[in-house]
Design a protein around this motif. Sequence first.
Motif, short mmCIF file in Angstrom:
data_model
loop_
_atom_site.label_atom_id
_atom_site.label_comp_id
_atom_site.label_asym_id
_atom_site.label_seq_id
_atom_site.Cartn_x
_atom_site.Cartn_y
_atom_site.Cartn_z
N PRO A 72 -2.36 4.48 3.51
CA PRO A 72 -1.88 3.42 3.92
C PRO A 72 -2.23 3.22 5.32
CG PRO A 72 -0.52 4.70 2.63
CD PRO A 72 -1.61 5.78 2.99
N ALA A 92 -8.04 -1.35 -8.81
CA ALA A 92 -9.33 -0.71 -8.32
C ALA A 92 -8.86 0.62 -7.65
CB ALA A 92 -10.09 -1.51 -7.46
N ARG A 93 -7.75 0.77 -6.87
CA ARG A 93 -7.25 1.65 -6.14
C ARG A 93 -6.57 2.60 -6.54
NH1 ARG A 93 -6.61 0.53 0.22
NH2 ARG A 93 -8.55 -0.12 0.59
N TYR A 94 -5.50 2.47 -7.75
CA TYR A 94 -4.59 3.07 -8.13
C TYR A 94 -4.44 3.71 -9.61
CZ TYR A 94 -3.02 1.82 -3.19
OH TYR A 94 -3.06 1.79 -2.10
N VAL A 95 -5.45 3.24 -10.29
CA VAL A 95 -5.35 3.63 -11.66
C VAL A 95 -6.62 4.54 -12.20
CG1 VAL A 95 -3.84 1.91 -12.24
CG2 VAL A 95 -6.24 1.65 -12.79
N ASP A 96 -6.48 5.23 -13.30
CA ASP A 96 -7.75 5.75 -13.92
C ASP A 96 -8.44 4.81 -14.83
OD1 ASP A 96 -6.98 8.57 -12.52
OD2 ASP A 96 -5.64 8.43 -13.98
N ALA A 118 0.90 -1.09 -0.08
CA ALA A 118 0.10 -0.01 0.12
C ALA A 118 0.93 1.02 0.00
CB ALA A 118 -0.83 0.12 1.44
N GLN A 119 1.72 1.23 0.71
CA GLN A 119 2.76 2.35 0.66
C GLN A 119 3.56 2.47 -0.49
OE1 GLN A 119 5.60 1.32 3.73
NE2 GLN A 119 4.22 0.82 5.11
N THR A 171 -9.11 -3.84 -1.45
CA THR A 171 -10.37 -4.12 -1.66
C THR A 171 -10.73 -3.87 -3.19
OG1 THR A 171 -10.91 -3.59 0.42
CG2 THR A 171 -12.80 -4.46 -0.86
N PRO A 172 -11.16 -4.65 -3.94
CA PRO A 172 -11.34 -4.40 -5.33
C PRO A 172 -12.50 -3.36 -5.46
CG PRO A 172 -11.92 -6.73 -5.03
CD PRO A 172 -11.37 -6.31 -3.56
N ASP A 173 -12.38 -2.05 -4.80
CA ASP A 173 -13.27 -1.06 -4.93
C ASP A 173 -12.77 0.11 -5.14
OD1 ASP A 173 -15.51 0.48 -4.59
OD2 ASP A 173 -16.10 -0.05 -2.48
N PRO A 174 -13.12 0.86 -6.36
CA PRO A 174 -12.64 2.05 -6.77
C PRO A 174 -12.89 3.14 -5.80
CG PRO A 174 -13.40 0.92 -8.55
CD PRO A 174 -13.87 0.09 -7.59
N ARG A 175 -14.03 3.00 -5.25
CA ARG A 175 -14.49 4.13 -4.26
C ARG A 175 -13.59 4.17 -3.02
NH1 ARG A 175 -18.01 2.08 -7.29
NH2 ARG A 175 -18.87 3.66 -8.42
N ARG A 176 -12.78 3.13 -2.85
CA ARG A 176 -11.91 3.32 -1.42
C ARG A 176 -10.44 3.82 -1.86
NH1 ARG A 176 -12.38 -1.48 2.40
NH2 ARG A 176 -10.66 -0.38 3.24
N ARG A 177 -10.48 4.18 -3.10
CA ARG A 177 -9.05 4.42 -3.60
C ARG A 177 -8.21 5.55 -2.76
NH1 ARG A 177 -10.42 5.95 -9.29
NH2 ARG A 177 -8.18 5.66 -9.60
N ALA A 195 -5.24 -2.90 5.09
CA ALA A 195 -4.02 -2.80 3.97
C ALA A 195 -4.48 -3.77 2.75
CB ALA A 195 -2.58 -3.19 4.39
N ARG A 228 0.85 3.88 -3.26
CA ARG A 228 0.55 5.14 -2.87
C ARG A 228 1.58 6.14 -3.42
NH1 ARG A 228 -4.19 7.32 -0.45
NH2 ARG A 228 -3.56 9.20 0.67
N ARG A 284 0.84 11.76 -10.15
CA ARG A 284 -0.25 13.02 -10.04
C ARG A 284 0.55 14.08 -9.94
NH1 ARG A 284 -4.77 10.59 -6.36
NH2 ARG A 284 -6.30 10.05 -7.92
N VAL A 332 -11.92 2.97 -14.62
CA VAL A 332 -11.85 2.24 -13.78
C VAL A 332 -13.31 2.02 -13.01
CG1 VAL A 332 -11.01 3.83 -11.65
CG2 VAL A 332 -10.53 1.35 -11.52
N GLU A 333 -13.90 3.15 -12.67
CA GLU A 333 -15.31 2.89 -11.85
C GLU A 333 -16.25 1.96 -12.98
OE1 GLU A 333 -13.85 5.65 -12.38
OE2 GLU A 333 -13.41 6.28 -10.22
N ARG A 335 1.66 6.42 -7.08
CA ARG A 335 0.40 7.23 -7.79
C ARG A 335 0.63 8.61 -7.33
NH1 ARG A 335 -3.56 7.74 -11.15
NH2 ARG A 335 -5.79 7.69 -10.22
N LEU A 352 -0.34 1.55 7.53
CA LEU A 352 0.58 1.16 8.47
C LEU A 352 1.97 1.83 7.87
CD1 LEU A 352 0.69 -0.11 11.14
CD2 LEU A 352 1.16 -2.33 9.89
#
Lengths: 336, 322
Positions: free
Chosen positions: B265, A225-229, A197-198, B255-261, B252, A201, A208, A245-246, A204, B267
């Motif tokens: 982090p 899901a979390r880190y791309v457009d 995650a670090q 989750t495959p969910d773009p809304r939690r992008r 950490a 982040r 940006r 992505v959405e 990303r 930790l």
Amino acid sequence: MSPTDSPDPLLHVDGLSIGFETGRGPVQVVDAVRFAVRRGEAVALVGESGCGKSVTAKSILGLLPAPPARVSGSVRFDGQELVGAADRALRRIRGARVGFVFQDPMTALNPVYRVGEQIAERLRRHGGLDRKAAAQRAVELLGQVGIPAAAERSRAWPHELSGGMRQRVVIAIALACDPDLVIADEPTTALDVTVQAQIMRLLREAQRARRMGLLLITHDLGLVARYVDRVVVMYAGQVVEQAPVEALFDGARHPYTRGLLQAVPGAVAPRADGRLWSIPGAVPAPADFPASCRFADRCPRAADDCRATPIPISDAGERQWRCLHPHVDETAEAGT
Amino acid sequence: MTPLLEAEGLKVHYPGPRGAVVRAVDGVDLVLHAGETLGLVGESGCGKSTLGRAMLRLEPPAGGRLAAFGEDIIERSGRKALATLRRRTAMIFQDPHASLDPRMTVGQSIAEPLVVHKVGDRASRARRVAELLERVGLTPDVADRRPHAFSGGQLQRVGIARALALDPDVVVADEPVSALDVSVQAGVVNLLMDLQAERGLAYLFVAHDLKVVELIAHRVAVMYLGRVVELASSAALFGAPKHPYTRALLAAAPTPDPRRRDDPPALAGEPPSPLDPPHGCAFHPRCPLAEDRCRADRPALRADAAGHRVACHLVSLDEPRA
């Protein structure tokens, strides 16, 4: 307008095909791949092992040994054609205008040089800095990628750093010459989940802040899901779906994308019997790719027409899919 | 009922550089009951794989007590118990390409435990191999092929068939699906769950993928630097985690969910080196809640009334017990 039609994408891959000479003759592993990465945009190239995503990424800057690889089609970076370009031209772009981050930081770092020297070397070769300025800038970069006590750590050897710290150093090298594009191939697969995650982040935020393009190659839909457009899904050497992505996570059109999203543990409710949704069967070997739909044998929606002819790409603005019987979500459709 | 496997204060040490000692497993109490799945989770280097192997006495213990099927398997007098252990337990490994002999046909690999334990004759073993292959979702005619002819998912099914050969009561599965693609992984997880329902197998399921563990495990132990820091039913651990490390680990997992992008982090930092573990609570350098006593005293694993165990000074339990 679809990204591949936009007038000036940073990276424009079109009709890219890659074959390999094997003992049993040529095998085509990537077939007419087309996608684009715009400035300031993070795009994921996602798929399972053997789908061709890594080979595609490596071919972009001529990193595939040829022979045995045969690359055809077009890769334009900032307007310049790279397929068939001279080695010298490619070397000027690699490392300076395009940075790389690979899965295993130890393969990217030279074990016999201190990490600060490795960043400084890049700055001197591609950035034209002198020794002193390069060393100073290397320390700044180490600080920017979140390495504490950067001045001191710049004198460390790669083996003295943890996996996460090594990957931060690799990112510092990738960012050293202010690249326009970073290609990250499974950059966090070897790292623990809290460190993953670090690192994502960090990538990303750098993307940006610097308005770079980022091409993330991954099998991990959680990261996507979390880190791309925008997402480009590959299956058996072809692009089968592309979407913001959405839109992709809200309503994938291709049955393979749907199956993949359902199979991620925790993504959707398990089946009534408590079991996971799985995709039956296995990916065909490249030598056995059919001319028609390559997913048909595993697909719950397959009909006779899927096995008859090659499947064209359907195009609706930002979304593309290669399927004769796609899932179409009416509410999403109303907007297009 | 006697647990199938039982460890008390179990320690496994490795020699480190310059005479140092790596305490890979540093005093763990753990029981595995018949028919259950106990998940063992944590980041790399936390000792979960070593503990899994040590529970089958595949790692020499440096201290503590270990019993299998009610009999001690550390003492010399435990040799008969050790033979029982080998017959009634099996392992599934992360990488079936590495764990199966590339020169043997998969049929030979599956039959090997039967040969070693002198079970049946040639014909009955061949029948057993065919039956096992079918049960794991392969066709019996693949018995003559060698591992290189299989995909990762197919080969992991072969590894499972081999583990089932002696009809074990306990299977230790060490990251059995983490090398597999997600679409294939789901099928193998389902197979493991079906086999448990059919045969009443107990699994010690070692994994770093919390979502898979949440689905398959009845109870879960979270390890950090050689010790169990939290142990509870799957519902309690995932529904109401108590240890700050467990909470961070759950947060950490992407989750495959773009809304939690934009979730931050969970930790900072990385797990410390087991060569030089921090004083007090090993987690204190990364813990957002750490206080002075966390740096000084190592917290004991305490249980609440429902049996939810946690090793943290800052978690209050409704009815503290020793």
